[in-house]
Design a protein around this motif. Sequence first.
Motif, PDB file in Angstrom:
ATOM      1  N   VAL A  15       0.870  -1.172   0.000  1.00  0.00           N
ATOM      2  CA  VAL A  15       0.000   0.000   0.000  1.00  0.00           C
ATOM      3  C   VAL A  15       0.903   1.218   0.000  1.00  0.00           C
ATOM      4  O   VAL A  15       1.739   1.380   0.881  1.00  0.00           O
ATOM      5  N   GLY A  16       0.764   2.041  -1.023  1.00  0.00           N
ATOM      6  CA  GLY A  16       1.602   3.235  -1.125  1.00  0.00           C
ATOM      7  C   GLY A  16       1.047   4.350  -0.268  1.00  0.00           C
ATOM      8  O   GLY A  16      -0.153   4.471  -0.070  1.00  0.00           O
ATOM      9  N   GLY A  17       1.935   5.146   0.264  1.00  0.00           N
ATOM     10  CA  GLY A  17       1.507   6.279   1.083  1.00  0.00           C
ATOM     11  C   GLY A  17       2.586   6.681   2.056  1.00  0.00           C
ATOM     12  O   GLY A  17       3.681   6.111   2.078  1.00  0.00           O
ATOM     13  N   ASN A  18       2.255   7.631   2.881  1.00  0.00           N
ATOM     14  CA  ASN A  18       3.162   8.129   3.899  1.00  0.00           C
ATOM     15  C   ASN A  18       3.433   7.028   4.923  1.00  0.00           C
ATOM     16  O   ASN A  18       2.505   6.479   5.516  1.00  0.00           O
ATOM     17  N   LEU A  19       4.711   6.708   5.133  1.00  0.00           N
ATOM     18  CA  LEU A  19       5.079   5.609   6.028  1.00  0.00           C
ATOM     19  C   LEU A  19       4.587   5.816   7.452  1.00  0.00           C
ATOM     20  O   LEU A  19       4.097   4.878   8.090  1.00  0.00           O
ATOM     21  N   LYS A  20       4.722   7.033   7.960  1.00  0.00           N
ATOM     22  CA  LYS A  20       4.268   7.325   9.320  1.00  0.00           C
ATOM     23  C   LYS A  20       2.758   7.118   9.440  1.00  0.00           C
ATOM     24  O   LYS A  20       2.270   6.529  10.401  1.00  0.00           O
ATOM     25  N   GLU A  21       2.044   7.590   8.449  1.00  0.00           N
ATOM     26  CA  GLU A  21       0.590   7.444   8.429  1.00  0.00           C
ATOM     27  C   GLU A  21       0.192   5.971   8.366  1.00  0.00           C
ATOM     28  O   GLU A  21      -0.733   5.533   9.052  1.00  0.00           O
ATOM     29  N   GLN A  23       1.957   3.404   9.439  1.00  0.00           N
ATOM     30  CA  GLN A  23       2.263   2.791  10.734  1.00  0.00           C
ATOM     31  C   GLN A  23       1.171   3.111  11.754  1.00  0.00           C
ATOM     32  O   GLN A  23       0.773   2.254  12.542  1.00  0.00           O
ATOM     33  N   GLU A  24       0.676   4.352  11.752  1.00  0.00           N
ATOM     34  CA  GLU A  24      -0.401   4.737  12.659  1.00  0.00           C
ATOM     35  C   GLU A  24      -1.679   3.954  12.362  1.00  0.00           C
ATOM     36  O   GLU A  24      -2.363   3.484  13.273  1.00  0.00           O
ATOM     37  N   LEU A  25      -1.987   3.816  11.081  1.00  0.00           N
ATOM     38  CA  LEU A  25      -3.188   3.072  10.700  1.00  0.00           C
ATOM     39  C   LEU A  25      -3.071   1.593  11.058  1.00  0.00           C
ATOM     40  O   LEU A  25      -4.046   0.971  11.498  1.00  0.00           O
ATOM     41  N   LYS A  26      -1.871   1.036  10.871  1.00  0.00           N
ATOM     42  CA  LYS A  26      -1.651  -0.364  11.239  1.00  0.00           C
ATOM     43  C   LYS A  26      -1.829  -0.556  12.744  1.00  0.00           C
ATOM     44  O   LYS A  26      -2.470  -1.524  13.176  1.00  0.00           O
ATOM     45  N   ALA A  27      -1.293   0.359  13.527  1.00  0.00           N
ATOM     46  CA  ALA A  27      -1.422   0.259  14.989  1.00  0.00           C
ATOM     47  C   ALA A  27      -2.883   0.385  15.407  1.00  0.00           C
ATOM     48  O   ALA A  27      -3.346  -0.343  16.298  1.00  0.00           O
ATOM     49  N   GLU A  28      -3.618   1.267  14.756  1.00  0.00           N
ATOM     50  CA  GLU A  28      -5.032   1.444  15.078  1.00  0.00           C
ATOM     51  C   GLU A  28      -5.830   0.184  14.716  1.00  0.00           C
ATOM     52  O   GLU A  28      -6.672  -0.275  15.485  1.00  0.00           O
ATOM     53  N   MET A  29      -5.550  -0.378  13.532  1.00  0.00           N
ATOM     54  CA  MET A  29      -6.245  -1.599  13.115  1.00  0.00           C
ATOM     55  C   MET A  29      -5.948  -2.740  14.079  1.00  0.00           C
ATOM     56  O   MET A  29      -6.858  -3.472  14.490  1.00  0.00           O
ATOM     57  N   LYS A  30      -4.685  -2.875  14.456  1.00  0.00           N
ATOM     58  CA  LYS A  30      -4.297  -3.935  15.388  1.00  0.00           C
ATOM     59  C   LYS A  30      -5.002  -3.745  16.726  1.00  0.00           C
ATOM     60  O   LYS A  30      -5.493  -4.707  17.322  1.00  0.00           O
ATOM     61  N   GLY A  31      -5.084  -2.499  17.192  1.00  0.00           N
ATOM     62  CA  GLY A  31      -5.768  -2.214  18.447  1.00  0.00           C
ATOM     63  C   GLY A  31      -7.235  -2.614  18.408  1.00  0.00           C
ATOM     64  O   GLY A  31      -7.757  -3.203  19.359  1.00  0.00           O
ATOM     65  N   HIS A  32      -7.899  -2.293  17.307  1.00  0.00           N
ATOM     66  CA  HIS A  32      -9.316  -2.660  17.163  1.00  0.00           C
ATOM     67  C   HIS A  32      -9.487  -4.185  17.142  1.00  0.00           C
ATOM     68  O   HIS A  32     -10.419  -4.715  17.752  1.00  0.00           O
ATOM     69  N   LEU A  33      -8.596  -4.854  16.437  1.00  0.00           N
ATOM     70  CA  LEU A  33      -8.680  -6.315  16.369  1.00  0.00           C
ATOM     71  C   LEU A  33      -8.433  -6.943  17.744  1.00  0.00           C
ATOM     72  O   LEU A  33      -9.145  -7.876  18.142  1.00  0.00           O
ATOM     73  N   LEU A  34      -7.446  -6.442  18.463  1.00  0.00           N
ATOM     74  CA  LEU A  34      -7.163  -6.980  19.800  1.00  0.00           C
ATOM     75  C   LEU A  34      -8.323  -6.738  20.747  1.00  0.00           C
ATOM     76  O   LEU A  34      -8.654  -7.609  21.570  1.00  0.00           O
ATOM     77  N   GLU A  35      -8.949  -5.580  20.631  1.00  0.00           N
ATOM     78  CA  GLU A  35     -10.120  -5.283  21.459  1.00  0.00           C
ATOM     79  C   GLU A  35     -11.268  -6.238  21.135  1.00  0.00           C
ATOM     80  O   GLU A  35     -11.939  -6.756  22.032  1.00  0.00           O
ATOM     81  N   LEU A  71      -8.450   4.486  -0.774  1.00  0.00           N
ATOM     82  CA  LEU A  71      -8.305   5.609   0.148  1.00  0.00           C
ATOM     83  C   LEU A  71      -7.053   6.418  -0.163  1.00  0.00           C
ATOM     84  O   LEU A  71      -7.103   7.645  -0.286  1.00  0.00           O
ATOM     85  N   PHE A  72      -5.925   5.740  -0.322  1.00  0.00           N
ATOM     86  CA  PHE A  72      -4.686   6.445  -0.601  1.00  0.00           C
ATOM     87  C   PHE A  72      -4.695   7.056  -2.002  1.00  0.00           C
ATOM     88  O   PHE A  72      -4.087   8.102  -2.220  1.00  0.00           O
TER      89      PHE A  72
END
Length: 100
Positions: A15-21, A23-35, A71-72
Amino acid sequence: MKQIDAFVDSVYLNVGGNLKEIQELKAEMKGHLLEAVHELKLEGNSEQEAIELAIERFGGEQEMRSILTQLFQVQKTFAKWVLYCSVAFLILSLSIFGYV
């Protein structure tokens, strides 16, 4: 929860895009899945069942990748549009105020 990490990584693969963005989206997705896994375990599911259900409810890998790609792409198109409008406005401003 290696299975969740693998799922999130596979969704964001290529997925092309801003690396920082990303990483943030990956962390958010992982958080939702863990919840979701935690809630499903509280409902009486085993850990493996909870992981599989959470991933299934979140959407398939291909579907999520398609949505992220779109989205990107929209984000890039919008950024280009803003840039072109800004350049046009600059040129227009220079031509109007350059004669004054």
